[in-house]
Design an enzyme around this catalytic site. Structure first.
Site, PDB file in Angstrom:
ATOM      1  N   ARG A  64     -40.925   4.490 -86.828  1.00 15.57           N
ATOM      2  CA  ARG A  64     -39.669   3.844 -87.196  1.00 15.57           C
ATOM      3  C   ARG A  64     -39.236   4.297 -88.590  1.00 15.57           C
ATOM      4  NH1 ARG A  64     -41.258  -1.989 -87.526  1.00 15.57           N
ATOM      5  NH2 ARG A  64     -43.209  -1.016 -88.120  1.00 15.57           N
ATOM      6  N   LYS A 118     -51.286  -0.045 -90.647  1.00 18.42           N
ATOM      7  CA  LYS A 118     -50.987   0.415 -89.286  1.00 18.42           C
ATOM      8  C   LYS A 118     -50.279   1.771 -89.295  1.00 18.42           C
ATOM      9  CE  LYS A 118     -48.449  -2.461 -86.973  1.00 18.42           C
ATOM     10  NZ  LYS A 118     -47.319  -2.133 -87.792  1.00 18.42           N
ATOM     11  N   LYS A 170     -42.696  -5.812 -99.100  1.00 21.69           N
ATOM     12  CA  LYS A 170     -43.596  -5.115 -98.178  1.00 21.69           C
ATOM     13  C   LYS A 170     -43.829  -3.658 -98.569  1.00 21.69           C
ATOM     14  CE  LYS A 170     -44.000  -3.951 -93.240  1.00 21.69           C
ATOM     15  NZ  LYS A 170     -43.959  -2.494 -93.375  1.00 21.69           N
ATOM     16  N   THR A 206     -50.395   3.963 -91.670  1.00 19.28           N
ATOM     17  CA  THR A 206     -51.360   4.942 -92.177  1.00 19.28           C
ATOM     18  C   THR A 206     -52.281   5.420 -91.066  1.00 19.28           C
ATOM     19  OG1 THR A 206     -51.295   3.877 -94.353  1.00 19.28           O
ATOM     20  CG2 THR A 206     -53.176   5.320 -93.905  1.00 19.28           C
ATOM     21  N   ALA A 247     -39.757  -6.138 -86.142  1.00 16.63           N
ATOM     22  CA  ALA A 247     -40.482  -6.684 -84.989  1.00 16.63           C
ATOM     23  C   ALA A 247     -40.534  -8.201 -85.002  1.00 16.63           C
ATOM     24  CB  ALA A 247     -41.897  -6.117 -84.949  1.00 16.63           C
ATOM     25  N   PHE A 271     -61.433   0.363 -96.240  1.00 16.84           N
ATOM     26  CA  PHE A 271     -61.050   0.257 -97.645  1.00 16.84           C
ATOM     27  C   PHE A 271     -62.277   0.537 -98.506  1.00 16.84           C
ATOM     28  CE2 PHE A 271     -57.328  -1.441 -95.914  1.00 16.84           C
ATOM     29  CZ  PHE A 271     -56.378  -1.722 -96.897  1.00 16.84           C
ATOM     30  N   TRP A 296     -56.906   7.054 -94.936  1.00 17.81           N
ATOM     31  CA  TRP A 296     -56.223   6.931 -96.224  1.00 17.81           C
ATOM     32  C   TRP A 296     -56.843   7.896 -97.228  1.00 17.81           C
ATOM     33  CZ3 TRP A 296     -56.886   6.183-101.374  1.00 17.81           C
ATOM     34  CH2 TRP A 296     -55.761   5.831-102.127  1.00 17.81           C
ATOM     35  N   PHE A 299     -45.703  -4.971 -86.922  1.00 20.99           N
ATOM     36  CA  PHE A 299     -46.565  -6.134 -87.113  1.00 20.99           C
ATOM     37  C   PHE A 299     -47.691  -6.179 -86.080  1.00 20.99           C
ATOM     38  CE2 PHE A 299     -42.449  -7.707 -89.024  1.00 20.99           C
ATOM     39  CZ  PHE A 299     -42.846  -7.484 -90.316  1.00 20.99           C
TER      40      PHE A 299
END
Length: 562
Positions: free
Chosen positions: A100, A77, A111, A79, A279, A387, A415, A307
């Protein structure tokens, strides 16, 4: 000779980046010399005076990035948020990113950081993911200063008649440390203080962090801090920071932190990184000040919430946008083939195999989050974060599924290709904003009862049949109503992994109820926290923390951070 096709890691890409001096980024935003101050070569603080100068400037369009329920497969998210900001600039739009700050807890735990990935990162990545400009440390200090002042007040005679059994204010540390969840303080005799039970939360769960991210200016910050309830007296009346008379001292500790942080992406797009409540246990959005400032400095603001849409997006749209008077223009819902297959039952070690059946089963999770955004009356675009191991057939399945339902979808390759890989998404975002009707409004009105607000969120956002309260939560609910707090919004503390409060229930669970075990009054922040299931406000470290792979060379080069 076989060509080396090793994919570079995020940190390798970051360490090869050619960054502009932070003055060049400030100049892009047309900040005056007195409106920013450097924190090294590539970071700066922006003065709140900017808001006064630009108060009559039209707000830019706010684009909120959210996602499906996260899985160990990764959604990307942050990214996509960074990549979309870069892509908007590439198609000729003036964009500013608002993110954030990462917490050290998940960075050192499991994470990882929250600075994006690949060629869509905010820089300097190592500093952002570590101590950055010290904002989170300032919040930790303010929180623990308040704890010290509470205990000193009791030790010095307890003029406010505080019931030491009903002190609700906890100490914090910005680290996952399960051993600190429940502690005893004040042991060692009379000169060491008054013994009592206490505990630690992670800093990003502190009410001061929530206030920091909802305050409009320094005055609002101080007023909100003064309203925080820290304990109850022997007559069961709330005791506040104002009663202790320390709101000025707490505000003083935050006077520099409250200024938004200016950095840049790998492609030199300006980014404001400020504040970082979780979150799943808080409201999960960067500061109102940074988002509002970004909307004055750019034509498009790309921001994110933590999230899935069941957590961060719901709280952005029901709490942050309401208090911050933010009018969102569009939502981007991020999904990946890998995560959708996990929601369809595929284990993590089997994700590289094509599995259209599991993908079909997992689409229900995306569908539910789309319904949530629609319930707020907002236009949206699905971003399929690509991906390398995604097969053409899997990507085509998602595109066909969206087309059959009239849903706009774009493949995001941010990415691997940075802003260029997000141009399709950026153009669809711009087009959707221009052509779509926007009927945004919060999911509930504040005149509903607290129980009705929780029922509304549980049913409309999670798909639950309703909510059940523990004996403790029922008692707290009555107390909060008697104290006149029923008009506040609700912040649900819930696992991020499932739409339910059971992290093992993936996909789109049905026939479940949300179990509310405890309520907490965040009166300064302006909401009631409902703690559900087994969610913890102080996480623990995994068996093999990410910290075990981190190091620094003799030359000071960071290794193993992601």
């Amino acid at each position: 000779m076989v060509e080396n096709t090793k994919v570079k890691s995020d940190i390798e890409i970051a360490q090869e980046a050619q960054l502009l001096p932070i003055q060049d980024i400030a100049d892009q935003l047309q900040l005056t010399e007195t409106e920013w101050e450097p924190y090294g070569r590539y970071k700066a603080k922006i003065s709140l005076d900017v808001m006064d100068r630009l108060k009559d400037t039209k707000d830019g369009k706010v684009v909120l990035v959210t996602s499906i329920n996260p899985t160990p497969a990764g959604e990307g998210k942050s990214t996509v948020t960074v990549g979309l900001g870069q892509a908007l600039n590439k198609i000729g739009k003036k964009s500013v990113i608002a993110l954030r700050e990462p917490s050290l807890g998940p960075s050192m735990g499991m994470k990882g950081g929250a600075a994006g990935g690949g060629y869509s990162q905010v820089m300097p990545m190592e500093e952002i993911n570590l101590h950055f400009t010290g904002d989170i440390h300032a919040i930790t200090t303010a929180n623990n200063a308040l704890s010290a002042l509470i205990d000193n007040h009791i030790h010095q005679g307890n003029e406010l008649n505080i019931d030491t059994r009903r002190i609700v204010w906890k100490r914090v540390i910005d680290m996952n440390d399960r051993a600190l969840r429940n502690v005893v303080v004040g042991l060692g005799g009379a000169v060491q203080g008054v013994p009592r039970e206490d505990g630690f939360d992670i800093t990003v769960a502190s009410e001061i962090m929530a206030i920091f991210c909802l305050a409009r200016n320094v005055r609002d910050l101080k007023e909100r801090l003064s309203r925080m309830v820290v304990a109850y007296d022997m007559n069961k009346e709330p005791v506040t920071v104002k009663d202790l008379g320390v709101e000025g001292a707490l505000t003083l500790l935050l006077k520099d932190a409250i200024k938004p942080n200016l950095v840049q992406t790998l492609e030199n797009t300006p980014a404001l990184i400020h504040g970082g409540p979780f979150a799943n246990i808080a409201h999960g959005c960067n500061s109102v000040i940074a988002t509002k400032m970004a909307s004055k400095l750019g034509d498009y603001v790309v921001t994110e919430s933590g999230f899935g849409a069941d957590l961060g997006a719901e709280k952005f749209l029901d709490i942050k946008a309401r208090y911050g008077e933010i009018d969102p223009s569009l939502v981007v819902v991020v999904a990946t083939v890998r995560a959708l297959k996990m929601h369809g039952g595929v284990p993590k070690d089997q994700l590289e195999k094509e599995d259209l059946g599991a993908l079909e089963k997992g689409m229900v999770n995306l569908e539910k989050h789309i319904e949530t955004i629609q319930s707020f009356g907002l236009p949206f675009v699905v971003a399929l974060n690509h991906f390398v191991k995604d097969t053409d057939q899997e990507v085509e399945y998602v595109k066909k599924w969206c087309a059959e339902k009239g849903i706009e979808v774009a493949i995001a390759k941010v990415w691997e290709d940075g802003g260029k890989g997000g141009e399709e998404l950026a153009q669809k975002v711009v087009d959707m904003i221009d052509k779509s009707e926007n009927h945004y409004k919060p999911l509930y009105t504040l005149d509903l009862s607290l129980e009705e607000k929780m029922e509304t969120i549980a049913q409309k956002v999670y798909g639950a049949d309703g909510v059940d309260f523990s004996k403790k939560a029922k008692k707290q609910l009555k107390e909060f109503i008697d104290l006149g707090w029923e008009q506040l919004p609700v912040c649900m503390a819930k696992t991020q992994y499932s739409l339910s409060d059971d992290p093992t229930l993936l996909g789109r669970p049905e026939g479940f109820r949300i179990q509310i075990r405890e309520l907490r009054a965040s009166i300064g922040a302006g909401f009631i926290v409902a703690i559900t299931g087994n969610v913890m406000t102080m996480p623990g470290l995994p068996k093999k923390p990410a910290a075990m792979n981190m190091d620094v060379t003799d030359e000071g080069k960071v290794e193993g951070l992601f």
